[in-house]
Scaffold this motif. Structure first.
Motif, PDB file in Angstrom:
ATOM      1  N   ASN A  57       0.837  -1.196   0.000  1.00 35.61           N
ATOM      2  CA  ASN A  57       0.000   0.000   0.000  1.00 35.61           C
ATOM      3  C   ASN A  57       0.870   1.243   0.000  1.00 35.61           C
ATOM      4  O   ASN A  57       1.848   1.308   0.740  1.00 35.61           O
ATOM      5  N   PRO A  58       0.512   2.247  -0.814  1.00 35.66           N
ATOM      6  CA  PRO A  58       1.321   3.463  -0.873  1.00 35.66           C
ATOM      7  C   PRO A  58       1.098   4.410   0.306  1.00 35.66           C
ATOM      8  O   PRO A  58       1.924   5.277   0.560  1.00 35.66           O
ATOM      9  N   SER A  59       0.000   4.240   1.017  1.00 37.62           N
ATOM     10  CA  SER A  59      -0.317   5.046   2.195  1.00 37.62           C
ATOM     11  C   SER A  59      -1.552   4.444   2.850  1.00 37.62           C
ATOM     12  O   SER A  59      -2.130   3.484   2.324  1.00 37.62           O
ATOM     13  N   VAL A  60      -1.967   5.031   3.965  1.00 40.43           N
ATOM     14  CA  VAL A  60      -3.187   4.552   4.614  1.00 40.43           C
ATOM     15  C   VAL A  60      -4.424   4.909   3.800  1.00 40.43           C
ATOM     16  O   VAL A  60      -5.498   4.369   4.033  1.00 40.43           O
ATOM     17  N   LYS A  61      -4.281   5.787   2.833  1.00 42.47           N
ATOM     18  CA  LYS A  61      -5.424   6.230   2.032  1.00 42.47           C
ATOM     19  C   LYS A  61      -5.750   5.321   0.854  1.00 42.47           C
ATOM     20  O   LYS A  61      -6.766   5.510   0.195  1.00 42.47           O
ATOM     21  N   PHE A  62      -4.874   4.343   0.568  1.00 38.05           N
ATOM     22  CA  PHE A  62      -5.091   3.519  -0.626  1.00 38.05           C
ATOM     23  C   PHE A  62      -4.593   2.098  -0.390  1.00 38.05           C
ATOM     24  O   PHE A  62      -3.411   1.885  -0.136  1.00 38.05           O
ATOM     25  N   GLN A  63      -5.505   1.134  -0.494  1.00 35.80           N
ATOM     26  CA  GLN A  63      -5.142  -0.268  -0.333  1.00 35.80           C
ATOM     27  C   GLN A  63      -5.077  -0.914  -1.716  1.00 35.80           C
ATOM     28  O   GLN A  63      -6.089  -1.151  -2.369  1.00 35.80           O
ATOM     29  N   ALA A  96     -11.273   4.797  -4.038  1.00 36.91           N
ATOM     30  CA  ALA A  96      -9.963   4.392  -3.531  1.00 36.91           C
ATOM     31  C   ALA A  96     -10.154   3.810  -2.146  1.00 36.91           C
ATOM     32  O   ALA A  96     -10.440   4.539  -1.203  1.00 36.91           O
ATOM     33  N   PRO A  97     -10.014   2.491  -1.997  1.00 38.52           N
ATOM     34  CA  PRO A  97     -10.217   1.894  -0.673  1.00 38.52           C
ATOM     35  C   PRO A  97      -9.051   2.204   0.257  1.00 38.52           C
ATOM     36  O   PRO A  97      -7.898   1.998  -0.106  1.00 38.52           O
ATOM     37  N   PRO A  98      -9.338   2.725   1.456  1.00 36.89           N
ATOM     38  CA  PRO A  98      -8.260   2.976   2.413  1.00 36.89           C
ATOM     39  C   PRO A  98      -7.794   1.675   3.055  1.00 36.89           C
ATOM     40  O   PRO A  98      -8.477   0.659   2.999  1.00 36.89           O
ATOM     41  N   VAL A  99      -6.629   1.742   3.667  1.00 32.07           N
ATOM     42  CA  VAL A  99      -6.092   0.588   4.390  1.00 32.07           C
ATOM     43  C   VAL A  99      -6.884   0.460   5.689  1.00 32.07           C
ATOM     44  O   VAL A  99      -6.990   1.424   6.444  1.00 32.07           O
ATOM     45  N   PRO A 100      -7.462  -0.718   5.958  1.00 28.17           N
ATOM     46  CA  PRO A 100      -8.191  -0.899   7.220  1.00 28.17           C
ATOM     47  C   PRO A 100      -7.257  -0.725   8.409  1.00 28.17           C
ATOM     48  O   PRO A 100      -6.078  -1.056   8.329  1.00 28.17           O
ATOM     49  N   VAL A 101      -7.792  -0.249   9.492  1.00 27.29           N
ATOM     50  CA  VAL A 101      -6.982  -0.026  10.688  1.00 27.29           C
ATOM     51  C   VAL A 101      -6.309  -1.319  11.118  1.00 27.29           C
ATOM     52  O   VAL A 101      -5.138  -1.327  11.467  1.00 27.29           O
TER      53      VAL A 101
END
Length: 174
Positions: A57-63, A96-101
């Protein structure tokens, strides 16, 4: 213009695009994947060349993996999911799906520091007496080695593909 210089130009412009998008966080990426610091590529270039193929993942904003699962046309085309989203997906109404916590929390700073310590051949603080690495340390080392050799494999594979393409261009079939 040679394909190599075009590729380098495209890589630079793609790196700039993802860095300016807000969907790539170089510091977060390096913290999540400490092996990136061990090679001579900047984090954005690493993600563009290798990271997305490793489903990183490139960040928590994109899975990355969730985007590819959600949009099988992107996965079957072998397209970098973040680049697709930024260049086409956003305009097509794709999300853009975020990375789940829970997924993000598995990359704890303690584990990353342990991975770096193992990669550098050092022992973690307070563990000077222990000779045998823990299962977590062995797993981290195995992951680091697999990722390292995957990068090497991909580099060689692309070099061979380029060489085959060049051979076909210079030696066309009768």
């Amino acid at each position: 213009m040679s394909s190599e210089s075009t590729e380098a130009r495209d890589l630079k412009s793609d790196a700039r695009l993802i860095e300016e998008s807000g969907f790539f966080d170089a510091e977060w990426y390096c913290n999540q994947y400490p092996d990136v610091r061990q090679i001579s590529l900047d984090p954005a270039t690493h993600f563009l060349k290798y990271g997305w193929r490793l489903k990183r993942n490139p960040s928590v904003k994109f899975q990355s993996s969730a985007y590819l699962e959600r949009y099988p046309d992107v996965q079957s085309a072998g397209i970098n999911p973040l680049l697709h989203f930024l260049e086409k997906g956003k305009n097509e109404g794709r999300s853009a799906p975020p990375v789940p916590v829970s997924a993000d929390s598995r990359y704890s700073p303690d584990l990353n520091e342990a991975s770096l310590a193992i990669a550098k051949g050092l022992e973690s603080e307070g563990k000077e007496d222990r000779q045998t690495p823990t299962a977590e340390e062995q797993l981290a080392e195995t992951q680091r080695l697999l990722e390292h050799y995957f990068v090497q494999y991909e580099t060689l594979r692309f070099a061979m593909l380029d060489q085959n393409k060049n051979n076909q261009t210079t030696n066309p079939s009768p």
